[in-house]
Design a protein around this motif. Structure first.
Motif, PDB file in Angstrom:
ATOM      1  N   GLU A 148       0.822  -1.216   0.000  1.00 13.52           N
ATOM      2  CA  GLU A 148       0.000   0.000   0.000  1.00 13.52           C
ATOM      3  C   GLU A 148       0.853   1.261   0.000  1.00 13.52           C
ATOM      4  O   GLU A 148       0.467   2.277  -0.584  1.00 13.52           O
ATOM      5  CB  GLU A 148      -0.925  -0.007   1.220  1.00 13.52           C
ATOM      6  N   ARG A 149       2.023   1.200   0.644  1.00  9.94           N
ATOM      7  CA  ARG A 149       2.852   2.406   0.701  1.00  9.94           C
ATOM      8  C   ARG A 149       4.112   2.307  -0.162  1.00  9.94           C
ATOM      9  O   ARG A 149       4.970   3.190  -0.113  1.00  9.94           O
ATOM     10  CB  ARG A 149       3.237   2.690   2.146  1.00  9.94           C
ATOM     11  N   MET A 150       4.198   1.255  -0.962  1.00  9.02           N
ATOM     12  CA  MET A 150       5.394   1.039  -1.771  1.00  9.02           C
ATOM     13  C   MET A 150       5.456   2.042  -2.925  1.00  9.02           C
ATOM     14  O   MET A 150       4.480   2.217  -3.668  1.00  9.02           O
ATOM     15  CB  MET A 150       5.382  -0.390  -2.317  1.00  9.02           C
ATOM     16  N   GLU A 151       6.578   2.700  -3.080  1.00 11.53           N
ATOM     17  CA  GLU A 151       6.801   3.643  -4.174  1.00 11.53           C
ATOM     18  C   GLU A 151       7.594   2.933  -5.266  1.00 11.53           C
ATOM     19  O   GLU A 151       8.810   2.816  -5.193  1.00 11.53           O
ATOM     20  CB  GLU A 151       7.551   4.881  -3.667  1.00 11.53           C
ATOM     21  N   ASP A 152       6.894   2.437  -6.277  1.00 11.18           N
ATOM     22  CA  ASP A 152       7.529   1.720  -7.374  1.00 11.18           C
ATOM     23  C   ASP A 152       7.528   2.619  -8.607  1.00 11.18           C
ATOM     24  O   ASP A 152       6.535   3.303  -8.892  1.00 11.18           O
ATOM     25  CB  ASP A 152       6.766   0.420  -7.672  1.00 11.18           C
ATOM     26  N   ARG A 153       8.621   2.607  -9.341  1.00  9.21           N
ATOM     27  CA  ARG A 153       8.740   3.499 -10.499  1.00  9.21           C
ATOM     28  C   ARG A 153       7.798   3.110 -11.628  1.00  9.21           C
ATOM     29  O   ARG A 153       7.399   3.959 -12.429  1.00  9.21           O
ATOM     30  CB  ARG A 153      10.183   3.483 -11.015  1.00  9.21           C
ATOM     31  N   GLU A 154       7.417   1.823 -11.701  1.00 12.23           N
ATOM     32  CA  GLU A 154       6.631   1.346 -12.838  1.00 12.23           C
ATOM     33  C   GLU A 154       5.203   0.989 -12.470  1.00 12.23           C
ATOM     34  O   GLU A 154       4.274   1.230 -13.249  1.00 12.23           O
ATOM     35  CB  GLU A 154       7.316   0.117 -13.443  1.00 12.23           C
ATOM     36  N   TYR A 155       4.972   0.433 -11.280  1.00 17.14           N
ATOM     37  CA  TYR A 155       3.663  -0.119 -10.931  1.00 17.14           C
ATOM     38  C   TYR A 155       3.016   0.636  -9.778  1.00 17.14           C
ATOM     39  O   TYR A 155       3.686   1.148  -8.873  1.00 17.14           O
ATOM     40  CB  TYR A 155       3.785  -1.590 -10.527  1.00 17.14           C
ATOM     41  N   GLN A 156       1.682   0.681  -9.802  1.00 15.19           N
ATOM     42  CA  GLN A 156       0.867   1.062  -8.666  1.00 15.19           C
ATOM     43  C   GLN A 156       0.176  -0.211  -8.180  1.00 15.19           C
ATOM     44  O   GLN A 156      -0.590  -0.833  -8.912  1.00 15.19           O
ATOM     45  CB  GLN A 156      -0.197   2.092  -9.071  1.00 15.19           C
ATOM     46  N   PHE A 157       0.476  -0.627  -6.942  1.00 12.51           N
ATOM     47  CA  PHE A 157      -0.050  -1.886  -6.422  1.00 12.51           C
ATOM     48  C   PHE A 157      -1.348  -1.650  -5.645  1.00 12.51           C
ATOM     49  O   PHE A 157      -1.466  -0.679  -4.885  1.00 12.51           O
ATOM     50  CB  PHE A 157       0.980  -2.562  -5.520  1.00 12.51           C
ATOM     51  N   TYR A 158      -2.287  -2.572  -5.835  1.00 11.34           N
ATOM     52  CA  TYR A 158      -3.552  -2.554  -5.099  1.00 11.34           C
ATOM     53  C   TYR A 158      -3.720  -3.922  -4.425  1.00 11.34           C
ATOM     54  O   TYR A 158      -4.249  -4.859  -5.021  1.00 11.34           O
ATOM     55  CB  TYR A 158      -4.728  -2.272  -6.032  1.00 11.34           C
ATOM     56  N   PRO A 159      -3.251  -4.074  -3.174  1.00  8.65           N
ATOM     57  CA  PRO A 159      -3.345  -5.378  -2.502  1.00  8.65           C
ATOM     58  C   PRO A 159      -4.729  -5.599  -1.894  1.00  8.65           C
ATOM     59  O   PRO A 159      -5.339  -4.671  -1.360  1.00  8.65           O
ATOM     60  CB  PRO A 159      -2.273  -5.272  -1.406  1.00  8.65           C
ATOM     61  N   VAL A 160      -5.206  -6.824  -1.975  1.00  7.44           N
ATOM     62  CA  VAL A 160      -6.505  -7.201  -1.391  1.00  7.44           C
ATOM     63  C   VAL A 160      -6.309  -8.506  -0.613  1.00  7.44           C
ATOM     64  O   VAL A 160      -5.898  -9.521  -1.198  1.00  7.44           O
ATOM     65  CB  VAL A 160      -7.577  -7.392  -2.480  1.00  7.44           C
ATOM     66  N   TYR A 161      -6.606  -8.466   0.686  1.00  8.10           N
ATOM     67  CA  TYR A 161      -6.513  -9.669   1.512  1.00  8.10           C
ATOM     68  C   TYR A 161      -7.828 -10.427   1.442  1.00  8.10           C
ATOM     69  O   TYR A 161      -8.907  -9.849   1.631  1.00  8.10           O
ATOM     70  CB  TYR A 161      -6.193  -9.294   2.965  1.00  8.10           C
TER      71      TYR A 161
END
Length: 716
Positions: free
Chosen positions: A497-510
């Motif tokens: 949720e707080r990861m700053e990735d240059r290429e991807y925007q992550f949307y984690p779902v548990y």
């Protein structure tokens, strides 16, 4: 960065460059100017080595290309088209830009596609004829007519024509002349509803009723044409998805020529299909590496490499540091796991933390050493020994330049000056300790997952491995119950949720599957996905017309497609929906078709935006069977006990400053808990409660042994 250096020394320069690119994308390396400079230097070395290797492999590449083209032409003349594609794949693997080989592959693709389509059409026609006969015998002429038109669309068929005429006569005869107009209107309305709901077979059956009563009905004819085309396209997509899954299975099983052939069949239909192109690229790389690499040498001593920060000054190669604590990192490369022994200041033994992973035919053993430094130069001597008894030694020089403010007399003076302030700080800490004791302070958790990061120990390397893999691969976490898999999934959700990735925007779902019945599986999956992402997209992608009770795999596919599109519209980066699925053992009890439908989600066109991390206990044994739809799908990660140093921190850090702990307590708790975080927390929870009950502030070895004896007595 260390993995990339290892790949470079193994001669796998493409893999080295990929590792360097991954590290730079994650951005951690930018926090250290020295590490960033080392990455750039190593990248250039890998580029130079790859160019040099390409120049030396030229004659061998030409021989491989010439032989593969000749073999492919001979096999094609014998109509052995699949074998011809496999043979030609070897040539294209080493020379992918060769025009002659490329044109021959395009011809073979077309011929194989034509052959397979003819076989498939004949088999489909026979299946549809059999089904149509059954529908006619069962009094369902509309369904029979729909199937018979599919047979005739593929080509002339006398029996299909005869049966279609019979079905139409039956439909017309069953409808009285006076009610024909009303029956047409009713059937047409039903066809429109089915078509709007995505139920093409039911809509086509209603249209057959309309056309049997009015063969010239324009709207029915047009709607039937559209639905038939859409159904054909859906079947085409399904065939491509199956072919991609076959190619991925071959690649995972290291059947690279077969993987290449399967991916080429997809490209024959869709020239730009990204997953097929990626599979071809990876298969080419493996085939090329196998054909052009030299035979493996015999057993050799391990190779040791440091995360080297040494610089040469005045003829001395050493790392100069201004901190009294050194952290030395490195790797040892060998054909087997190695043991690491380190000697440091004054020749004393220094403990090293190690972890090994297999990279192709080699093992890369990472080691880390932490040691206090005396002022001046110190030599660290690292010895790596493999299972065959061969060893190698490497030395690392460090010079500790103690700053002036750490000169012992000055440090003593510095202790006197802030004495008053220190006394105040101690008084404040003492009051805080008493407040915690009054409210029976107990930070340990036993039973539920660990959400607080300050109570989560020993899994940093595992989390980093997942975060570096999740861009391209799904993972399976397996291990015994209560080993910490659920806590890892929750911590992973927070990191993403707080990861700053240059290429991807992550949307984690548990997603927790515990107790989920089979008939509610897809609805449960959808509800948890949309509930989690509601703050981001609201109700975008939801289909209000679909009831949760009748929710199916097709409903989930449609809603996921709309959801991913809505997420992408809100982000300038590529998006990645990460499903963190817990208690995935539930799938073992479902109909195998449910597993197949779930797996098909990751074969759809939106699969590049979808990845999963699943956790279970017995799931690994079930999914390792070749009959499982998940065979070779996940990268497997075993969740085991945490290291002794992390276990010790889990015991001591949460109660530091509140309770005193006798020497040896942490080690004893770690031993009787076998390094399992849940058991450590449970023991510590009981021990702290014991101290509160007895009004004491020191945890002793006697307390630990008393608790262990009580546990043994309870078991007896």
């Amino acid at each position: 960065l260390r993995l990339g250096i290892a790949y470079h020394h193994l001669g796998q320069n493409d893999a080295a460059l990929q590792a360097f690119d991954t590290e730079e994308r994650l951005g951690v390396v930018r926090g250290s100017a020295a590490a960033l400079a080392e990455l750039q230097r190593q990248r250039q070395l890998a580029l130079d080595a790859r160019q040099q290797a390409a120049g030396g492999a030229g004659p061998r590449m030409a021989d491989v290309l010439r032989q593969s083209v000749a073999e492919a032409r001979g096999l094609a003349q014998q109509r052995k088209l699949d074998e011809a594609m496999n043979a030609l794949g070897r040539g294209l693997a080493v020379a992918p830009e060769d025009r002659e080989a490329g044109e021959l592959m395009a011809t073979l693709r077309s011929q194989v596609l034509t052959r397979d389509r003819a076989k498939e059409a004949a088999a489909a026609a026979e299946r549809d004829l059999q089904a149509a006969r059954a529908h006619l015998e069962g009094g369902r002429p509309e369904q029979a007519a729909s199937l018979l038109r599919q047979v005739l669309a593929a080509g002339p068929n006398a029996e299909a024509s005869r049966l279609l005429a019979s079905a139409q006569e039956t439909i017309a005869a069953a409808t009285a002349a006076g009610t024909r107009t009303a029956r047409i209107a009713e059937a047409l309305a039903a066809a429109r509803r089915f078509a709007a709901g995505g139920k093409a077979p039911e809509a086509l059956a209603q249209l057959e009723l309309v056309l049997a009563l009015d063969p010239q009905h324009a709207e029915a004819s047009a709607l039937r044409t559209r639905l038939a085309a859409a159904q054909g396209e859906a079947q085409q997509h399904a065939r491509l998805d199956d072919q991609l899954a076959l190619a991925q299975g071959h690649l995972a099983a290291r059947r690279f020529e077969e993987a290449l052939s399967a991916a080429n069949l997809v490209l024959a239909v869709d020239h730009g299909q990204p997953q097929a192109l990626d599979l071809v690229r990876r298969a080419y790389g493996e085939i090329s590496r196998r054909l052009l690499s030299d035979p493996a040498a015999g057993n050799i001593p391990p190779a040791i490499r440091f995360a080297d920060l040494r610089r040469e000054e005045g003829g001395t190669l050493a790392e100069r540091v201004r901190e009294a604590q050194l952290r030395l990192n490195g790797i040892a490369i060998d054909r087997s796991p190695v043991t690491i022994a380190v000697r440091g200041p004054a020749g004393r033994s220094v403990p090293a933390t190690t972890s090994s992973q297999q990279v192709g035919d080699y093992y890369v053993t990472e080691f880390q050493v932490q040691s206090p430094l005396p002022a001046g130069p110190t030599m660290f001597r690292v010895v790596a020994t493999d299972r065959g008894g061969l060893s190698s030694t490497s030395e690392y020089a460090v010079i500790y330049q103690r700053p002036w403010f750490r000169w012992p007399p000055l440090q003593a003076l510095a202790l006197i000056v802030p004495g008053t302030g220190l006394a105040g700080l101690l008084l404040w800490r003492n009051r805080r300790r008493h407040r915690r004791l009054r409210r029976r302070f107990n930070p340990y958790i036993a039973g539920g997952p660990v959400f607080a990061e300050e109570l989560f120990f020993g899994r940093e390397a595992l989390l980093q491995r997942i975060l570096q893999t999740i861009h391209t691969n799904s993972l399976l976490l397996h291990g015994e119950r209560r080993i910490g898999k659920t806590s890892i999934l929750h911590q992973l959700r927070r990191r993403l949720e707080r990861m700053e990735d240059r290429e991807y925007q992550f949307y984690p779902v548990y997603v927790d599957l515990q107790g989920t019945p089979e008939e509610k599986f897809f609805a449960t999956l959808a509800d948890q996905i949309f509930e989690t992402l509601a703050p981001v997209v609201g109700d975008a992608g939801r289909s209000p017309a679909v009831t949760r009770a009748g929710y199916s795999h097709h409903d989930l596919v449609r809603e996921l497609h709309d959801l991913l599109r809505a997420l992408q519209e809100r982000s300038v980066k590529r998006i990645k929906l990460v499903l963190l699925i817990d208690e995935v053992d539930e799938l073992n009890h479902y109909d195998p078709r449910v597993n197949q439908k779930l797996r098909s989600l990751f074969m759809k066109r939106f699969a590049e935006s979808l990845v999963a991390v699943v956790a279970g206990v017995r799931i690994r044994k079930e999914w390792e069977k070749e009959t499982s739809p998940w065979y070779n799908f996940f990268e497997e990660v075993e969740v085991d006990a945490i290291a002794a140093a992390s276990a010790r921190e889990l015991v001591l850090r949460p109660i530091r400053g509140v309770f005193r702990v006798e020497a040896g307590v942490a080690e004893r708790i770690t031993a009787i808990s076998a390094g399992r975080p849940y058991l450590i927390q449970r023991h510590c929870l009981a021990l702290v409660n014991r101290l509160h009950d007895e009004g004491r502030r020191t945890l002793t070895l006697a307390d630990v042994e008393a608790l262990a004896a009580r546990g043994r007595g309870g078991e007896g």
